[in-house]
Motif scaffolding. Structure first.
Motif, PDB file in Angstrom:
ATOM      1  N   PRO A   1       0.851  -1.201   0.000  1.00  0.00           N
ATOM      2  CA  PRO A   1       0.000   0.000   0.000  1.00  0.00           C
ATOM      3  C   PRO A   1       0.886   1.251   0.000  1.00  0.00           C
ATOM      4  O   PRO A   1       1.512   1.588   1.001  1.00  0.00           O
ATOM      5  CB  PRO A   1      -0.780  -0.138   1.315  1.00  0.00           C
ATOM      6  N   LEU A   2       0.934   1.955  -1.131  1.00  0.00           N
ATOM      7  CA  LEU A   2       1.847   3.089  -1.263  1.00  0.00           C
ATOM      8  C   LEU A   2       1.312   4.352  -0.616  1.00  0.00           C
ATOM      9  O   LEU A   2       2.012   5.022   0.153  1.00  0.00           O
ATOM     10  CB  LEU A   2       2.125   3.354  -2.752  1.00  0.00           C
ATOM     11  N   VAL A   3       0.067   4.699  -0.959  1.00  0.00           N
ATOM     12  CA  VAL A   3      -0.530   5.936  -0.458  1.00  0.00           C
ATOM     13  C   VAL A   3      -1.943   5.623   0.028  1.00  0.00           C
ATOM     14  O   VAL A   3      -2.711   4.955  -0.671  1.00  0.00           O
ATOM     15  CB  VAL A   3      -0.588   7.029  -1.552  1.00  0.00           C
ATOM     16  N   GLN A   4      -2.291   6.132   1.209  1.00  0.00           N
ATOM     17  CA  GLN A   4      -3.633   5.911   1.746  1.00  0.00           C
ATOM     18  C   GLN A   4      -4.093   7.151   2.501  1.00  0.00           C
ATOM     19  O   GLN A   4      -3.283   7.884   3.106  1.00  0.00           O
ATOM     20  CB  GLN A   4      -3.647   4.686   2.683  1.00  0.00           C
ATOM     21  N   ASP A   5      -5.411   7.377   2.433  1.00  0.00           N
ATOM     22  CA  ASP A   5      -6.057   8.465   3.183  1.00  0.00           C
ATOM     23  C   ASP A   5      -5.469   9.831   2.853  1.00  0.00           C
ATOM     24  O   ASP A   5      -5.293  10.693   3.738  1.00  0.00           O
ATOM     25  CB  ASP A   5      -5.958   8.193   4.692  1.00  0.00           C
ATOM     26  N   LYS A   6      -5.152  10.048   1.564  1.00  0.00           N
ATOM     27  CA  LYS A   6      -4.666  11.334   1.107  1.00  0.00           C
ATOM     28  C   LYS A   6      -5.635  11.876   0.049  1.00  0.00           C
ATOM     29  O   LYS A   6      -6.383  11.114  -0.562  1.00  0.00           O
ATOM     30  CB  LYS A   6      -3.256  11.221   0.493  1.00  0.00           C
ATOM     31  N   PRO A   7      -5.625  13.191  -0.174  1.00  0.00           N
ATOM     32  CA  PRO A   7      -6.505  13.742  -1.223  1.00  0.00           C
ATOM     33  C   PRO A   7      -6.226  13.097  -2.576  1.00  0.00           C
ATOM     34  O   PRO A   7      -5.074  13.009  -3.010  1.00  0.00           O
ATOM     35  CB  PRO A   7      -6.152  15.238  -1.221  1.00  0.00           C
ATOM     36  N   PHE A   8      -7.280  12.623  -3.236  1.00  0.00           N
ATOM     37  CA  PHE A   8      -7.227  11.914  -4.512  1.00  0.00           C
ATOM     38  C   PHE A   8      -6.441  10.614  -4.443  1.00  0.00           C
ATOM     39  O   PHE A   8      -6.203   9.974  -5.462  1.00  0.00           O
ATOM     40  CB  PHE A   8      -6.637  12.811  -5.612  1.00  0.00           C
ATOM     41  N   PHE A   9      -6.055  10.226  -3.281  1.00  0.00           N
ATOM     42  CA  PHE A   9      -5.378   8.951  -3.085  1.00  0.00           C
ATOM     43  C   PHE A   9      -5.921   8.303  -1.810  1.00  0.00           C
ATOM     44  O   PHE A   9      -5.219   8.137  -0.818  1.00  0.00           O
ATOM     45  CB  PHE A   9      -3.849   9.121  -2.988  1.00  0.00           C
ATOM     46  N   GLN A  10      -7.208   7.977  -1.861  1.00  0.00           N
ATOM     47  CA  GLN A  10      -7.776   7.242  -0.736  1.00  0.00           C
ATOM     48  C   GLN A  10      -6.998   5.944  -0.534  1.00  0.00           C
ATOM     49  O   GLN A  10      -6.783   5.497   0.581  1.00  0.00           O
ATOM     50  CB  GLN A  10      -9.256   6.949  -1.021  1.00  0.00           C
ATOM     51  N   ASP A  11      -6.590   5.375  -1.685  1.00  0.00           N
ATOM     52  CA  ASP A  11      -5.737   4.181  -1.611  1.00  0.00           C
ATOM     53  C   ASP A  11      -5.016   4.006  -2.940  1.00  0.00           C
ATOM     54  O   ASP A  11      -5.622   4.143  -4.015  1.00  0.00           O
ATOM     55  CB  ASP A  11      -6.563   2.920  -1.313  1.00  0.00           C
ATOM     56  N   LEU A  12      -3.727   3.709  -2.878  1.00  0.00           N
ATOM     57  CA  LEU A  12      -2.933   3.345  -4.043  1.00  0.00           C
ATOM     58  C   LEU A  12      -2.056   2.170  -3.629  1.00  0.00           C
ATOM     59  O   LEU A  12      -1.165   2.314  -2.781  1.00  0.00           O
ATOM     60  CB  LEU A  12      -2.071   4.507  -4.523  1.00  0.00           C
ATOM     61  N   THR A  13      -2.336   0.997  -4.212  1.00  0.00           N
ATOM     62  CA  THR A  13      -1.660  -0.233  -3.801  1.00  0.00           C
ATOM     63  C   THR A  13      -1.059  -0.925  -5.004  1.00  0.00           C
ATOM     64  O   THR A  13      -1.688  -1.009  -6.059  1.00  0.00           O
ATOM     65  CB  THR A  13      -2.650  -1.192  -3.098  1.00  0.00           C
ATOM     66  N   LEU A  14       0.152  -1.432  -4.844  1.00  0.00           N
ATOM     67  CA  LEU A  14       0.825  -2.206  -5.876  1.00  0.00           C
ATOM     68  C   LEU A  14       0.967  -3.653  -5.420  1.00  0.00           C
ATOM     69  O   LEU A  14       1.125  -3.930  -4.220  1.00  0.00           O
ATOM     70  CB  LEU A  14       2.211  -1.627  -6.180  1.00  0.00           C
ATOM     71  N   GLU A  15       0.936  -4.570  -6.394  1.00  0.00           N
ATOM     72  CA  GLU A  15       1.132  -5.997  -6.131  1.00  0.00           C
ATOM     73  C   GLU A  15       2.166  -6.539  -7.103  1.00  0.00           C
ATOM     74  O   GLU A  15       2.294  -6.045  -8.221  1.00  0.00           O
ATOM     75  CB  GLU A  15      -0.166  -6.784  -6.316  1.00  0.00           C
ATOM     76  N   ALA A  16       2.884  -7.568  -6.690  1.00  0.00           N
ATOM     77  CA  ALA A  16       3.844  -8.229  -7.565  1.00  0.00           C
ATOM     78  C   ALA A  16       4.042  -9.661  -7.092  1.00  0.00           C
ATOM     79  O   ALA A  16       3.851  -9.975  -5.901  1.00  0.00           O
ATOM     80  CB  ALA A  16       5.176  -7.488  -7.583  1.00  0.00           C
TER      81      ALA A  16
END
Length: 999
Positions: free
Chosen positions: A601-616
């Motif tokens: 989970p890269l970015v959470q609870d930010k403006p325009f980024f409620q959640d940004l998650t990467l998987e690999a």
């Protein structure tokens, strides 16, 4: 030391968390249904498509789910029926297919092949049913299924090879406590096809919830529905003439190398019994015997095999399922699961016979009439050069009384015989499968946030095919070598002379008893596997995130074994009409794997980024093949999802997947079987009008005398030769997808997901289609060379020049396996759910739709890159419509649910567009098109009490009949009874009454 308090909290919210995380958003149709409560008590966390079992992490790969509640409303009897009706899934071999059904049912994701996906139970593989590595869906215990997850696209990183088109994961009910009994009874509008299903499940929690055990037993039984009992299928129809079609193996017998033109003053049977005069082309070479005489052939001589074939395969199954778990300490839980199933599937097809086999007949055969003998004697041995009879009239007359091979006047003739054994009855194959698959393991905690899981499993499947009602070709030959009605010339086994020269009914019970013998083929498979996983999180989060980085690391070992053991009859190909020999096959391979996955989970609870998650993820696999060279593969995936604001989520994924060659593809010896072909370029008059074409046909094994009289098989089947190849390597695929999910706060209860998928497979293990083989030789016939390997590889019957006939003699079309193929498909899936209290009831809407933009297949670089979306033919075997959807509306009252399911299948058309158009039974028909179809199913469910629920379902409410397109337009595995019964309902309206008891 980790305790299970956190794990217990996770259990309490498993189902809603996973469904929400996966953006499935499947509506709970009945708001108070007990399945919803059961689903919320899973003993472990199952996330289809990931090894990381954290319910708080959203998935980036779309999953389609079918809940137990939806299965109950639909009253599906088998797992194959559930999957067959999901938009985007192409029907595979199942209960609606009879001819070519080996007693099992499979799933075909996206039309990429039933061997390119994996079927799982609770995320674990099960032993395959046969040498192609496919799992038999008949072994799924429906009573314990909580939901069915379908994940499309390459999933090899998570589940290993074979998940090249996706996975189907059957998730079982867990922590089941109490007793549940189900019984369902189904009958068609025509009062046939009776189907009964009964299940009893017992479960209990013990030791203050530290343990749970569950045990379920089930029984199913279905009766056949014969094609002869439906007006659209009781007569076989030729797809290209609209006339009565069927098989060239008919009754009375059909012979080659006879003369019915009356040359040399020999009396013939042409024009007798109201029959037309002898055909000038066929009459000299291929005729039909009737009432002791020969008559000219016509399209109506084809044998109508339809009435014997079936639309619902007889099926009986006993199954057991048991599972248990126990927390032996605060940090260790042991668990186990076992499945046992024994089922019998009976396939029934038209009677056996002599299917174009070469035989030798003494002219003194006691059943041969004078007219028939004369026609054999007068055969022109040098047509087109000048008439030369095989035997003179004097020789023929003398041979009629020469009963011993030592008599100087003794003469024989060689002819190709086609005779249907109508006096014997149908061919029946009973497939009895005994299946078990056990798993045992332990799991626990390393730290408060890191778990371990170690398990092992072993399974075996044994399928015994018993074939009865088949003539033996060798005994037909022996029984025709007779000069009296009591004994054969070679009589070491009680030979009974055979009368194939008379009308229907001329073959006695004693003759049939000598000609037949049962045969048996046993297929065994096994799978041993061990895997271990460490997963969890390190408690470390991104500087802009709140959730910790999650991971999974592990290793896996699998060993596959499979064999086909045939008795001598099956190996020899001696069974008349069995489709070829069943050779012995034995082989196996094993694989060691290491894998890892991370979710960040890269970015959470930010403006325009409620959640940004990467998987690999990545998986390394090392294969070792029995008797062959080994190889290794690496698969990987990357994915991500972005939630800019609450209520909207974007997601994407890209993966590299592989499929290892299965045991049949590696170890099957070269063998001749059957395939489908609607038109042979060497048939008819064309070779007599084109010298180059004639030369090619002769190079393939036809004779100059046969040109002009070669025929297409009326049944649309020809021989095909192919086999395994130890040099095959793994297929590779690249798949990617983009999607969006909407759950607006302004519209409570509403969710919508739209996902685009794109799958491309290279190095595909394929064989050319029948049309590919024909095109490679004949497309440019003016330039084709009689020595071209693309032409000489095609082998014809030396007795008839045709591409069909005895497998030991006629190679037919070469369809060898290679890694030269390509497959690709792309499209869009849409899922919509909405729930609302409308005052007088609760309304639930659930919809799944699919648009398939493209589905292409290219067997070799020189083959046609064939598009099959919206098309049907022998090349595009199973129908894949461009648009399809399924919409369910349910109104739930206090104690009653009313639910209507609407399924839509888009219109499709014949690939070549040259099928029959005209009048059939007084109606204008066009076999080149199947219009769009709408099916409606109506269900009423009554919650009589907390313990009793009654369900009544009417399937195919409007009694829609399938569109007739004839019997020879497509592959026999899908085009049967003049229709496509796996895609379009051939049973008609049917009623189901079911009861559920819970205590």
């Amino acid at each position: 030391m980790k305790t299970f308090s956190k794990r217990a909290l996770l259990r309490a919210s498993v189902a809603p968390a996973i469904l929400g995380a996966s953006l499935i958003a499947t509506a709970a149709i009945a708001q108070d249904a007990p399945q919803a409560a059961d689903a919320e008590m899973g003993d472990t966390i199952i996330v289809t498509g990931s090894l990381i079992k954290n319910p708080n992490l959203a998935r980036s790969t779309p999953v389609t789910a079918t809940t137990a509640d939806q299965i109950e409303l639909k009253q599906n009897n088998t797992a194959e029926e559930i999957l067959r009706e999901i938009p985007g899934i192409v029907p595979s071999i199942g209960s609606a297919v009879n001819n070519g059904n080996g007693g099992a049912s499979f799933v075909n994701l996206r039309g990429l092949g039933s061997n390119r996906n994996i079927v799982l139970i609770d995320g674990n593989r099960l032993v395959p049913a046969e040498l192609n590595g496919r799992f038999d869906l008949n072994n799924i215990p429906l009573a314990l299924i909580d939901r069915v997850d379908v994940l499309t696209g390459g999933a090899s990183t998570t589940y290993g090879a074979d998940a090249i088109s996706g996975v189907v994961n059957f998730v079982t009910k867990s922590d089941f406590a109490g007793l549940e009994a189900n019984i369902a009874n189904q009958l068609t509008e025509e009062a046939d096809g009776h189907y009964v299903r009964a299940d009893v499940t017992l479960g209990a929690n013990f030791d203050d919830g530290r343990g749970n055990v569950v045990f379920s037993v089930g029984y199913q039984q279905s009766d056949p529905v014969y094609q002869g009992d439906r007006p659209f299928s009781n007569v076989s129809i030729d797809s290209f003439t609209g006339l009565g079609g069927g098989s060239g193996t008919s009754t009375p017998s059909r012979f080659t190398n006879v003369n019915t033109t009356g040359a040399d003053s020999i009396t013939t049977g042409c024009g007798l019994d109201g029959q037309p005069a002898c055909n000038a082309v066929q009459g000299n070479r291929q005729v039909t015997a009737a009432g002791g005489a020969f008559r000219g052939t016509s399209a109506f001589d084809a044998y109508n095999f339809n009435p014997f074939n079936i639309f619902q395969t007889p099926f009986e199954r006993f199954n057991m399922y048991g599972a248990g778990r126990y927390e032996v300490s605060d940090a260790v839980e042991v668990y186990s699961r076992g499945i046992f199933s024994k089922n019998t599937v009976s396939t029934i097809i038209a009677p056996s016979g002599a299917f174009g086999i070469s035989v030798v007949v003494p002219l003194s055969n006691p059943y041969l009439s004078a007219a028939q003998r004369n026609a054999f004697c007068a055969f022109d041995t040098t047509p087109g050069v000048g008439y030369t009879a095989r035997f003179s009239a004097a020789e023929c007359a003398a041979a009629a009384t020469a009963t011993s091979p030592t008599d100087p006047n003794y003469r024989t003739v060689t002819t190709t015989l086609s005779r249907r054994a109508t006096e014997l009855g149908p061919r029946i194959s009973d497939f009895t499968t005994t299946f078990f698959d056990y798993r045992i393991g332990a799991r626990g905690g390393i730290t408060d946030s890191i778990d371990w899981d170690l398990s092992g499993g072993y399974g075996e499947s044994e399928n015994v095919q018993t074939q009865q009602g088949y003539w033996l070709n060798s005994r037909v030959r022996q029984a025709l070598l007779a000069t009296n009605t009591a004994t054969c010339l070679t009589d070491t086994n009680g030979c009974v002379p055979l009368n194939v020269f008379g009308p229907d009914g001329s073959i006695t019970a004693a003759q049939n008893a000598y000609l037949t013998a049962n045969s048996q083929v046993t297929t065994k498979t096994s799978l041993a596997q061990v895997k271990g996983t460490i997963s969890g999180d390190f408690g470390v989060a991104s500087p802009f995130g709140t959730d910790s980085l999650a991971f999974a690391l592990g290793g896996e070992y699998r060993k596959y074994g499979a064999s086909q053991e045939s008795d001598l009859l099956s190996q020899s190909g001696d069974l008349g009409g069995a489709g070829g020999a069943a050779p012995n096959i034995d082989g196996g391979y094993d694989v060691y794997e290491a894998y890892g996955e991370v979710i960040l989970p890269l970015v959470q609870d930010k403006p325009f980024f409620q959640d940004l998650t990467l998987e690999a993820g990545i998986r390394y696999s090392d294969y070792s093949v029995d008797g062959g060279s080994g190889y290794n593969t690496t698969t990987w995936k990357v994915a991500g999802n972005w939630t800019p604001v609450d209520g909207i989520k974007f997601r994407g994924n890209y993966s590299r997947a592989v499929r290892a060659p299965n045991i049949a593809e590696l170890f099957a010896p070269v063998n001749t079987t059957l395939t489908n072909l609607d038109s042979d370029p060497c048939a008819g008059a064309a070779p007599t009008q084109n010298a180059n074409l004639a030369a090619v046909c002769i190079a393939q094994g036809a004779t100059a005398a046969q040109l002009g009289s070669i025929i297409n098989d009326p049944a649309g089947q020809v021989n095909s030769t192919g086999g395994g190849n130890l040099a095959l390597g793994p297929e590779k695929s690249n798949s990617w997808g983009l999607g969006v999910s909407l759950q607006p706060a302004a519209l409570p209860g509403f969710s919508l997901t739209v996902d685009y998928y794109n799958i491309k497979i290279t190095g595909a293990i394929t064989s050319p289609t029948p049309d590919d083989v024909i095109s490679a030789c004949f497309d440019n016939i003016t330039a084709a060379s009689a020595s071209d390997p693309a032409c000489t590889g095609i082998r014809r019957d030396p007795g008839t020049g045709a591409l069909f006939g005895e497998a030991a003699v006629v190679g037919g079309l070469p369809q060898t396996l290679s890694n030269l193929g390509k497959l690709a498909t792309d499209g869009i899936d849409v899922q919509l759910n909405y729930q609302k209290d409308v005052g007088f009831a609760k309304w639930a809407l659930s919809a799944n739709g699919n648009w398939t933009n493209s589905s292409t297949f290219q067997a070799t670089p020189t083959s046609l890159n064939r598009e099959c979306v919206g098309l049907y033919s022998v090349n595009c075997a199973s129908i894949q419509p461009e648009f399809s959807w399924s919409v369910r509306n349910t109104l739930s009252f206090d104690s009653v649910d009313l639910s209507l399911l609407w399924r839509y299948i888009d219109g499709v058309k014949y690939e070549d567009g040259d099928a029959f158009v005209g009048t059939l039974n007084g109606k204008q028909v066009d076999f080149n098109r199947i219009p769009a179809e709408h099916y409606f199913d109506l269900t009423s469910r009554f919650h009589v009490s907390d313990e009793i629920t009654l369900t009544m379902t009417v399937q195919n409410l409007l009694d829609n009949q399938p569109k007739v397109v004839g019997n020879s337009i497509g592959s026999t595995s899908y085009n049967s009874g003049n229709v496509y019964p796996s895609t379009y309902d051939a049973l008609g309206r049917r009623y189901t009454v079911a009861a559920k008891l819970r205590f």
